[in-house]
Each structure stands twice: as C-alpha cells, then as structure tokens.
Design a protein around this motif. Structure first.
Motif, mmCIF file in Angstrom:
data_model
loop_
_atom_site.group_PDB
_atom_site.id
_atom_site.type_symbol
_atom_site.label_atom_id
_atom_site.label_comp_id
_atom_site.label_asym_id
_atom_site.label_seq_id
_atom_site.Cartn_x
_atom_site.Cartn_y
_atom_site.Cartn_z
ATOM 1 N N TRP A 7 -45.697 22.915 -80.161
ATOM 2 C CA TRP A 7 -44.234 23.040 -80.122
ATOM 3 C C TRP A 7 -43.586 21.674 -80.225
ATOM 4 O O TRP A 7 -42.613 21.481 -80.961
ATOM 5 N N PHE A 8 -44.125 20.709 -79.495
ATOM 6 C CA PHE A 8 -43.545 19.368 -79.507
ATOM 7 C C PHE A 8 -43.818 18.638 -80.820
ATOM 8 O O PHE A 8 -43.106 17.685 -81.152
ATOM 9 N N ASP A 9 -44.843 19.078 -81.550
ATOM 10 C CA ASP A 9 -45.122 18.451 -82.844
ATOM 11 C C ASP A 9 -43.966 18.646 -83.811
ATOM 12 O O ASP A 9 -43.753 17.839 -84.724
ATOM 13 N N THR A 10 -43.218 19.740 -83.655
ATOM 14 C CA THR A 10 -42.123 20.038 -84.584
ATOM 15 C C THR A 10 -40.746 19.828 -83.969
ATOM 16 O O THR A 10 -39.740 19.918 -84.668
ATOM 17 N N ARG A 64 -42.906 30.789 -76.373
ATOM 18 C CA ARG A 64 -44.059 31.106 -75.525
ATOM 19 C C ARG A 64 -45.171 30.091 -75.771
ATOM 20 O O ARG A 64 -45.511 29.811 -76.921
ATOM 21 N N PRO A 65 -45.714 29.527 -74.707
ATOM 22 C CA PRO A 65 -46.803 28.568 -74.898
ATOM 23 C C PRO A 65 -48.045 29.235 -75.473
ATOM 24 O O PRO A 65 -48.467 30.299 -74.994
ATOM 25 N N ASP A 66 -48.625 28.627 -76.506
ATOM 26 C CA ASP A 66 -49.866 29.133 -77.083
ATOM 27 C C ASP A 66 -51.037 28.920 -76.136
ATOM 28 O O ASP A 66 -52.053 29.600 -76.236
ATOM 29 N N VAL A 67 -50.893 27.925 -75.268
ATOM 30 C CA VAL A 67 -51.983 27.588 -74.347
ATOM 31 C C VAL A 67 -51.519 27.901 -72.930
ATOM 32 O O VAL A 67 -50.590 27.274 -72.420
#
Length: 582
Positions: free
Chosen positions: A107-110, A317-320
C-alpha cells in the motif's frame, strides 16, 4: 450518512456530553424566543392609561435575566458540542494512524507521503467542522425556525405564509447548489494533498535538488502547483459565496413584503404595534439561521469530501495480517526453509521463480546477484513484509502464514537496504525494538559488534547524542552501522542483512562482518551483498538472476565451478588490483 459511520461510532461514546449540549441549545432558543414576546407586551402596555411607572424597568430587568440565562446556556452549548468534536477529531486521527500502521508495504509503495499527511491533518479537520460548529448551527436552525414560525403564526397566519416564500426558495437554492459545492470541495482537498506531496518530496530530496542545482525548477514547479491549488480554492469559495448573498436577498424580499402587508394590517387595527414589532423581531431571528444554513451546507459538503478520502484509507485492507487461529511462536530456533517459492508484486511479472533452500539454525546463507535479480524481495518475505504464498516459507518447520505476525517479526531482525533512523538519541535508535528501551548494556554491546561504538565515543553526548531527521548528522556508513546495532540489540534468532554495508569501504565491511560472525554465531543469518568478500564465509551462497537460483554452493565450490559467481569474483578481484595500483 453511511460515509460518516466511523464518526458516528466515535460520537456514540460521547453521547452524554452531546445530549447536554443539545439540551443547552433548547434552553438558549427558549430564552431567545421569550424576549420578543416581552417586548411586545411592554410596547402594547405603553398605550394603557394610566401608565404603570414600573413597567419598563421591570420588563428591562426580566429581559436582562433571560439574556443572562441565554448567555450561560450558549457558553455550555459551545463548550460541550465543540469539545465533543475536538475529541472526535483526536480519536479519528488516532484510528486512521493506527490503521495506516497496520497496512502492508504494498500500500505504501503506491501512496504519496504528502497525500497521507493531508488526510491525517486537513481532511480530519474538515470532518470535525460539520460535527462541531455544523451540528451546533444546524440544530439551532432546526429549533429556531419552527419555534419562530409557530409564534409568528399565532400573530398572523397571512404574514407567516409570506415569510415561508423566501424560506422555500432558500431550500430550493440549497438543493441546487449543494452538488456544486461538493464537487468544488473534492477538487480543493485533492489539490491540497497534491501541494503537500510536492513540498514533502522536494524537502525529502533536498540533497539531490541542490546537487543538480534544481532549486529554481523546484520553486517553479511548487509555484505552479500552488497556483493550481489557489484556483481550486477560489472555485470552492465561488460556489459557496453565492449562497450567503442569495439568502440575504431572499430574506430582504421577505421583509419588504411583511412591511408592506403588515403595515396595512396595523393601520386597519388587525395587529397592534407591539405584535407587529415582535413579528418583525422573530422574522429577523430567522435571518442568521438562514445565513448559517448556507455555511453549514458548505461545511457538510467539504466534510463529506474529506470523509470519502479518509474512508479510502480505512477501507484499505492489509494484505498481511494474522490468519484466523494464528499460533504463537515459542522459543524459535531459527531454522529457515523456502519451498518452490513463486512471487509477483500484484499483477506484475514474476519477481521470484522456483526458489528453494534450507538454512539450519545458526548457519549463514548469502544471496548475491546482479541488480534486480530479486535478492531483497526474497529476504522481505521471511518477516512477511509482503503477502507470502501459503506453503512456501517456513520458520522452524511452521508456515510463516500460520505464525502470529508480531511473534514472527520479533524473531526476525531486519537491517534494510535503505537505512532509516529516527529523530531521537543513538541509544533510542539502537533500542527501538524494545518498548521500554534496551536492557542495560545491550546498546553498547550491539554498537561494539557493529563497529559504531568508536564513532559514538567521539560524539559530545555519546549514546545520548540526538540525531537529526533520518540521522542527517551521521555519515552513510555510520547510519548503516547504527541500523545493524539496532537489529543486533534485539537478540532475535534470525538476522537479515539486506546489502546494509554498501556505504562502507570493502575493508571496513570485512572488519564488521568478522565482528558479526562472533555476534551471530548462534543466529541464523541471511546476507545480501554485491561484494564477493562479504559473502565468501557463508555456509551456503545462492546466485540469483532473473528471480531464479542459477548457482548455489560454498565459496570454494562456486569458484571451482567457473560459472557466474566465479566471473564476478574475477571481475571484483581485478577491480581491487586496479584500485590498489592507482
């Protein structure tokens, strides 16, 4: 109202204060509505003969007392309702920050940092405004308008119907202009986020900007972004500013009708002067609620636009995350295994293909290969920084997806390729992995192992020396060694070193690695480096290319094989000889 669900959940916890604030609104309006009636009685009594000499003083004192009650209730109304809105603002900001902290790396990558900060600050403030002043003025209007109209109807139904004409026009005007205000508000909030992102990126990259003499270009770009934001703000103001004058115009037209028709009624004896005066006072009381209604509409439209932006974060939603029934990790040994791992970032091409290896506890695995071969990606999957396919990565025989995330990450100390230090003391940075600071002597031992202790002793404050943002007052090599000390201080059974010595020379790197071998002799170590000298003592070396393992073995085995690893070793040895001779 669905978009405001997170706000309503918070407000439910503050219902007593909110209800008291609403009660104060009722008291305020009740007191306010009483004053014109008293004035009407006093004026009409002036025509009574003989005149009561105590009438005016008695009425004045009564009005003063009611005004005092109104002032006290209005104070508590503002204190309670605005206070609830401030608490809501704080709790919502904490909730958004907590949710952000749980989101995955992808999420933070984008995401843009400036945009995220804008949602945490300006957008939450925009949501607070309709909850505090917005609710306060909206309820005031909802109470004042019906109450005033009811009293006015008791004086003259015909005049009251004339008053309803501009009120109806106001409702139509509000409905027509609300969508325009909402669209302008969305554009303004996005423009503010873009401006914040531009400034944050420029300041974060200030060294690059100055190195390439791009100050003027950055100033020009920021000015252009600021002008775009100004245009959006002006468009919002233009859409909102029309509402105030329109309401004034409609109310003025209504007052003209009342004076024309009501004056005739007084002349014909259908109303007394006191009743006509009181009717006009009540009509004037409707003026501010109508003006406030336009402002409240703009507050709610801007708040709705900001709430949509906040919900984009809360809905992510967090993937991890911990799987249902995730198991705790008790006394991990540090045995790592990867089985037939394939991994891609989203829908992109495969970053890793068919990766398999096993590291017994306490051994060292080195990963080497050209840039972009997947080395850092591979290491980032062990602590589950990205979503890991089931049945591919194991710690002590357990699938990492079945282990509680907090336990897994406490068992894996990571030194990332990009060093980040906090604006705190060196001791606090080294002990960052501990909630209450490192145990006595832990920071010093870790600093000794990472070879940063010699540098620290030269600083005036030693371990209590405060670092600037991102450790700006340290050299690149010093920052990397502090980061290594931070990982060592945790005493985790698995240590991941992701090319974390790239900013030190080869000699210093080898010296640090020799020290680390002593500090990590009971730990499983995964090491990424571009230098053969850094990996040659590993128990096993993997050579990655194109996301696949193309060679594996010990340093001696890979040299004897004469493949890609041996070619790289010859190239680096030749470079070293050239540097030594020059």
């Amino acid at each position: 109202m669905h978009r405001f669900t997170p706000v309503l959940e918070i407000l439910r916890r503050h219902r007593p204060a909110l209800y008291l604030g609403l009660l104060c609104i009722l008291v305020t309006q009740a007191a306010y509505m009483t004053i014109p009636r008293l004035i009407q009685v006093a004026v009409d009594s002036l025509k009574v003969v003989p005149l009561d000499p105590d009438l005016v003083p008695r009425t004045a004192l009564l009005v003063l007392g009611i005004a005092a009650v109104r002032a006290v209730s209005q104070y508590w109304m503002r204190w309670l309702i605005v206070g609830v809105s401030r608490k809501m603002e704080s709790e919502l900001r904490s909730r958004v920050f907590e949710h952000l902290s749980r989101l995955h790396f992808g999420w933070f990558d984008t995401a843009r940092t400036g945009d995220v900060l804008s949602r945490l600050t300006a957008d939450i403030e925009a949501v607070r405004m309709p909850v505090g002043p917005g609710i306060m003025y909206l309820v005031n209007t909802a109470v004042a308008v019906p109450a005033a109209l009811a009293v006015m109807w008791s004086y003259s139904p015909r005049l009251t119907l004339l008053v309803l004409v501009p009120l109806a026009a106001t409702a139509v005007f509000t409905k027509v202009f609300s969508p325009l205000v909402h669209r302008a508000s969305v554009a303004m909030q996005e423009g503010q986020a873009d401006l914040a992102s531009r400034a944050q990126e420029s300041f974060a990259g200030v060294r690059v900007v100055k190195s390439y003499a791009r100050e003027e270009a950055e100033v020009a770009a920021f000015r252009a972004q600021g002008e775009d934001y100004s245009r959006r703000v002006l468009a919002f103001v233009k859409s909102r500013i029309l509402m105030g004058p329109a309401f004034f115009l409609l109310e003025g037209a209504g007052m003209l009708l009342i004076l024309w028709v009501g004056g005739g009624m007084v002349g014909r004896g259908e109303m007394t002067e006191g009743e006509f005066l009181a009717f006009n006072i009540y009509n004037l009381m409707l003026l501010w609620p109508m003006i406030a209604l336009g402002w409240v509409v703009s507050l709610f439209q801007r708040g709705a636009a900001s709430m949509d932006r906040i919900n984009e974060v809360l809905d992510a939603r967090p993937d991890v995350a911990d799987a249902p029934g995730a198991l705790p990790l008790h006394r991990p040994r540090g045995e790592v295994e990867v089985r037939n791992l394939d991994f891609s970032f989203g829908k992109g091409p495969p970053a890793l293909r068919g990766i398999s290896f096993r590291i017994p506890a306490g051994r060292t695995l080195a990963v080497i290969g050209p840039t972009g071969s997947g080395k850092s990606t591979l290491l980032s999957l062990l602590p589950r920084l990205y979503r890991v396919p089931d049945g591919t990565v194991f710690l002590d025989g357990a699938d990492v997806n079945s282990i509680r995330l907090a336990d897994l990450r406490r068992a894996v100390a990571v030194v990332p390729q990009e060093t980040f230090l906090f604006s705190a003391s060196i001791r606090e940075n080294v002990g960052w992995g501990f909630e209450e600071g490192p145990p006595p002597g832990a920071a010093e031992r870790a600093a000794e192992a990472s070879r940063i202790s010699v540098d620290v002793e030269r600083f005036p404050g030693r371990f209590d020396t405060l670092l600037g943002e991102r450790g700006v007052n340290l050299s690149g090599g010093q920052k990397q060694r502090v980061a290594i000390a931070r990982a060592l201080a945790m005493d985790a059974p698995v240590l991941v070193l992701d090319d974390c010595l790239s900013s030190v020379d080869a000699g210093t790197e080898e010296e640090i690695l020799l020290n680390l071998r002593e500090a990590t002799r009971h730990r499983t170590t995964l090491l990424v480096s571009h230098r053969i000298a850094a990996v040659r003592h590993a128990d096993e070396i993997l050579f990655l290319e194109g996301g696949m393992i193309v060679e594996r073995g010990t340093h001696e085995e890979l040299l004897a094989r004469g493949g890609r690893y041996a070619d790289l070793a010859r190239l680096q040895r030749l470079q070293g000889e050239i540097e030594a001779a020059s």
